[in-house]
Scaffold this motif. Structure first.
Motif, PDB file in Angstrom:
ATOM      1  N   ALA A  99       0.827  -1.301   0.148  1.00 27.81           N
ATOM      2  CA  ALA A  99       0.046  -0.044  -0.034  1.00 27.81           C
ATOM      3  C   ALA A  99       0.942   1.206   0.080  1.00 27.81           C
ATOM      4  N   ASP A 100       2.099   1.382   0.679  1.00 25.87           N
ATOM      5  CA  ASP A 100       2.555   2.505   0.657  1.00 25.87           C
ATOM      6  C   ASP A 100       3.485   2.796  -0.382  1.00 25.87           C
ATOM      7  N   GLU A 101       3.534   1.733  -1.341  1.00 23.58           N
ATOM      8  CA  GLU A 101       3.946   2.104  -2.701  1.00 23.58           C
ATOM      9  C   GLU A 101       3.245   2.863  -3.727  1.00 23.58           C
ATOM     10  N   ILE A 102       2.026   2.747  -3.223  1.00 24.32           N
ATOM     11  CA  ILE A 102       0.801   3.335  -4.327  1.00 24.32           C
ATOM     12  C   ILE A 102       0.677   4.868  -3.785  1.00 24.32           C
ATOM     13  N   PHE A 103       0.856   5.720  -4.822  1.00 29.75           N
ATOM     14  CA  PHE A 103       0.687   7.019  -4.727  1.00 29.75           C
ATOM     15  C   PHE A 103      -0.807   7.583  -5.413  1.00 29.75           C
ATOM     16  N   VAL A 104      -1.641   7.964  -4.611  1.00 32.60           N
ATOM     17  CA  VAL A 104      -3.060   8.412  -5.248  1.00 32.60           C
ATOM     18  C   VAL A 104      -3.031   9.898  -5.787  1.00 32.60           C
ATOM     19  N   SER A 105      -3.362  10.002  -7.031  1.00 34.63           N
ATOM     20  CA  SER A 105      -3.233  11.479  -7.668  1.00 34.63           C
ATOM     21  C   SER A 105      -4.603  11.677  -8.301  1.00 34.63           C
ATOM     22  N   ASP A 106      -4.409  12.883  -9.112  1.00 38.61           N
ATOM     23  CA  ASP A 106      -5.947  13.316  -9.628  1.00 38.61           C
ATOM     24  C   ASP A 106      -6.064  12.757 -11.190  1.00 38.61           C
ATOM     25  N   GLY A 107      -4.885  11.682 -11.565  1.00 39.51           N
ATOM     26  CA  GLY A 107      -5.245  10.979 -12.794  1.00 39.51           C
ATOM     27  C   GLY A 107      -3.846  10.661 -13.442  1.00 39.51           C
ATOM     28  N   ALA A 108      -3.621   9.653 -14.048  1.00 34.65           N
ATOM     29  CA  ALA A 108      -2.753   9.312 -14.759  1.00 34.65           C
ATOM     30  C   ALA A 108      -1.933  10.127 -15.958  1.00 34.65           C
ATOM     31  N   LYS A 109      -2.942  11.084 -16.364  1.00 37.40           N
ATOM     32  CA  LYS A 109      -2.216  12.051 -17.339  1.00 37.40           C
ATOM     33  C   LYS A 109      -1.006  13.141 -16.408  1.00 37.40           C
ATOM     34  N   SER A 110      -1.690  13.669 -15.204  1.00 41.35           N
ATOM     35  CA  SER A 110      -0.692  14.310 -14.681  1.00 41.35           C
ATOM     36  C   SER A 110       0.592  13.581 -14.278  1.00 41.35           C
ATOM     37  N   ASP A 111       0.483  12.362 -13.836  1.00 42.46           N
ATOM     38  CA  ASP A 111       1.310  11.476 -13.144  1.00 42.46           C
ATOM     39  C   ASP A 111       2.339  11.162 -14.217  1.00 42.46           C
ATOM     40  N   CYS A 112       2.012  10.704 -15.629  1.00 45.09           N
ATOM     41  CA  CYS A 112       2.941  10.529 -16.735  1.00 45.09           C
ATOM     42  C   CYS A 112       3.592  11.662 -17.161  1.00 45.09           C
ATOM     43  N   GLY A 113       2.859  12.741 -17.059  1.00 38.51           N
ATOM     44  CA  GLY A 113       3.445  14.266 -17.227  1.00 38.51           C
ATOM     45  C   GLY A 113       4.456  14.651 -16.303  1.00 38.51           C
ATOM     46  N   ASN A 114       4.404  14.434 -15.015  1.00 42.30           N
ATOM     47  CA  ASN A 114       5.141  14.785 -14.053  1.00 42.30           C
ATOM     48  C   ASN A 114       6.288  13.936 -13.571  1.00 42.30           C
ATOM     49  N   ILE A 115       6.134  12.764 -13.847  1.00 42.94           N
ATOM     50  CA  ILE A 115       7.336  11.507 -13.565  1.00 42.94           C
ATOM     51  C   ILE A 115       8.557  12.129 -13.970  1.00 42.94           C
ATOM     52  N   GLN A 116       8.557  12.629 -15.128  1.00 43.69           N
ATOM     53  CA  GLN A 116      10.237  13.181 -15.592  1.00 43.69           C
ATOM     54  C   GLN A 116      10.868  14.146 -14.796  1.00 43.69           C
ATOM     55  N   GLU A 117      10.163  14.723 -13.910  1.00 42.77           N
ATOM     56  CA  GLU A 117      10.828  15.539 -12.983  1.00 42.77           C
ATOM     57  C   GLU A 117      11.926  15.102 -12.039  1.00 42.77           C
ATOM     58  N   ILE A 118      11.518  13.848 -11.908  1.00 42.38           N
ATOM     59  CA  ILE A 118      12.393  13.317 -10.768  1.00 42.38           C
ATOM     60  C   ILE A 118      13.911  12.628 -11.440  1.00 42.38           C
ATOM     61  N   PHE A 119      13.785  12.954 -12.872  1.00 44.74           N
ATOM     62  CA  PHE A 119      15.172  12.057 -13.396  1.00 44.74           C
ATOM     63  C   PHE A 119      16.002  13.339 -13.836  1.00 44.74           C
ATOM     64  N   SER A 120      17.115  12.957 -14.127  1.00 44.64           N
ATOM     65  CA  SER A 120      18.381  14.021 -14.416  1.00 44.64           C
ATOM     66  C   SER A 120      17.846  14.715 -15.817  1.00 44.64           C
ATOM     67  N   GLN A 121      18.125  16.054 -16.022  1.00 44.81           N
ATOM     68  CA  GLN A 121      17.867  16.709 -17.013  1.00 44.81           C
ATOM     69  C   GLN A 121      18.554  16.003 -18.535  1.00 44.81           C
ATOM     70  N   ASP A 122      19.697  15.356 -18.314  1.00 45.21           N
ATOM     71  CA  ASP A 122      20.245  14.703 -19.395  1.00 45.21           C
ATOM     72  C   ASP A 122      19.448  13.501 -19.724  1.00 45.21           C
ATOM     73  N   SER A 123      18.621  12.928 -19.263  1.00 39.16           N
ATOM     74  CA  SER A 123      18.063  11.791 -19.481  1.00 39.16           C
ATOM     75  C   SER A 123      17.537  11.680 -21.020  1.00 39.16           C
ATOM     76  N   ARG A 124      17.873  10.439 -21.485  1.00 38.28           N
ATOM     77  CA  ARG A 124      17.449  10.204 -22.765  1.00 38.28           C
ATOM     78  C   ARG A 124      16.128   9.409 -22.945  1.00 38.28           C
ATOM     79  N   ILE A 125      15.097  10.009 -23.439  1.00 37.72           N
ATOM     80  CA  ILE A 125      13.836   9.141 -23.654  1.00 37.72           C
ATOM     81  C   ILE A 125      13.812   8.380 -24.831  1.00 37.72           C
ATOM     82  N   ALA A 126      12.958   7.174 -24.524  1.00 37.84           N
ATOM     83  CA  ALA A 126      12.568   6.524 -25.854  1.00 37.84           C
ATOM     84  C   ALA A 126      11.281   6.169 -25.602  1.00 37.84           C
ATOM     85  N   VAL A 127      10.399   6.222 -26.743  1.00 43.02           N
ATOM     86  CA  VAL A 127       8.992   6.374 -26.954  1.00 43.02           C
ATOM     87  C   VAL A 127       8.612   5.485 -27.982  1.00 43.02           C
TER      88      VAL A 127
END
Ligand code: MLT
Length: 407
Positions: A99-127
């Motif tokens: 249960a303490d690994e679950i973070f409740v939020s106002d929706g997956a769109k916000s979390d998908c958009g915000n998650i990148q903030e905890i990673f370093s600026q030079d992270s390379r993304i693959a989509v």
């Protein structure tokens, strides 16, 4: 003098669904007598089921009495909901998520958009390409994606993994090594899926290379086939390489209510740091908790009545998916998805680009879909229809498209 974040200036055009909304509004304004059927944005149309409405009413009443009033919600979510999610969505499927690994939020769109903030600026993304635009745009805003090539419609510092009929919509492991890998399964926009075996390849790859998988499972309630995983944590090794996003929008009709959650396992470490702590710090600082009324409503999703009512609601939308899939295939279109997801991905009319097809359908059939190229260059020539309309409008839309093809 204040300066703006110049990364925003690099974003081409407006957000895909805003562009479509404006085009449709302009068309409807000029043709007020036409009945436009909207199968563009994946927004639900069926009302909240009775079990959810009842839970909401009860919670509203609680908010009206001093003894049961609730102010700020705990920033990571109420314990009752986190416990229920851990039990029903994970442990019952044999996944180890606490249960303490679950973070409740106002929706997956916000979390998908915000998650990148905890990673370093030079992270390379693959989509994957095509892709849900939020993954890329949020990294553009953060200044991680390099320069935009208007001709090719790609960013210089993004690794694109084409998913087309040619590879049966299964992304291949990239040649260059990404730090962050976005995967959406069942996939938006193609409606196709990765099996457990196919996902295991990615989990092993991420553990081997140190990449993190950002796994969007917003459409898991639509999975019908047994070999498609509902969670990445069904895959051995995922706890050390994956974050998972979930939403109540599509499984319970919360698009206008807003609720989702993100799982960050405590075993997920990078750079000597547990990502769980970083996300908790971010969430606690920037988010004040989802409303009590909404979290109580979400509890009804897991009740016996709620489960039965939502099963019917999902079946209703999947019947629409079948109507679109079969109707367009019979009409001669090449169609994909629609079996484990509420999206149907089809090849546009011969010789038409995705946007040509969009305009053609809007003008001649008064049906709105989403141009595949809006999701990435490999989406060019494809088109997405959603199964979230009403049954009646879905049947009518399919009939209109079929008629147009015959003319
Ligand atoms: C879509 O149409 O792709 C989705 O509705 C967008 C979303 O869930 O944010």
């Amino acid at each position: 003098m204040a300066k703006v974040n110049e990364n925003y200036l690099k974003l081409p055009g407006s957000y895909l669904f805003s562009t479509i909304g404006k085009k449709v509004a302009a068309y409807q304004g000029a043709n007020p007598d036409r009945k436009v059927i909207r199968l563009g944005i994946g927004d639900v149309t069926q009302p909240l089921v009775p079990a959810i409405i009842q839970a909401m009413h009860e919670a509203v009443d609680e908010m009206g009495k001093a003894e049961t009033f609730h102010g700020y919600a705990p920033d990571l979510g109420y314990g009752f909901l986190r416990e229920e999610i851990a039990r029903s969505d994970y442990r019952e499927r044999g996944c180890q998520v606490d249960a303490d690994e679950i973070f409740v939020s106002d929706g997956a769109k916000s979390d998908c958009g915000n998650i990148q903030e905890i990673f370093s600026q030079d992270s390379r993304i693959a989509v994957c390409d095509p892709v849900y635009p939020v993954y890329v745009d949020s990294n553009v805003m953060a200044g991680r994606t390099g320069e935009y090539d208007k001709e090719r419609e790609v960013w210089s510092n993004v690794i694109y993994m084409p998913c087309t009929a040619g590879n049966r919509f299964v992304p291949e492991l990239p040649q260059e090594c990404p730090d962050l890998i976005y995967l959406c399964n069942p996939n938006n926009p193609t409606g196709t899926t990765l099996t457990r075996e196919q996902l295991k390849v990615w989990v092993d790859y991420a553990n081997r290379t140190g990449a993190v998988i950002l796994y969007d499972a917003a459409y898991e309630a639509y999975i019908a086939q047994k070999d498609v995983p509902h969670s990445i944590y069904e895959i051995e090794g995922a706890r050390t390489c994956a974050v998972e996003f979930r939403s109540f929008s599509k499984n319970a009709g919360f698009t206008g209510v807003r609720l989702g959650f993100t799982v960050v396992p405590k075993d997920l470490w990078r750079d000597g740091v547990a990502l769980h702590g970083l996300w908790a710090r971010r969430h606690g600082t920037k988010f004040n908790g989802a409303p009590y009324i909404v979290q109580k409503a979400a509890m009804a999703v897991y009740s016996q009545e709620g489960k039965a009512q939502l099963k019917d609601q999902v079946a209703y939308y999947m019947n629409n998916a079948r109507v679109i899939y079969e109707g367009l295939r019979e009409a001669g279109y090449e169609v994909y998805g629609g079996v484990n997801a509420p999206y149907i991905w089809l090849r546009a009319q011969e010789g038409m680009s995705s946007w040509d097809f969009f305009d053609w359908l809007l003008e001649k059939a008064n049906v709105v879909g989403t141009p595949g190229s809006g999701f990435g260059p490999s989406g060019e020539g494809y088109f997405r229809l959603t199964a979230f309309g009403t049954y009646e409008s879905t049947v009518e839309a399919v009939e209109r498209i079929r008629k147009l093809r015959r003319e």
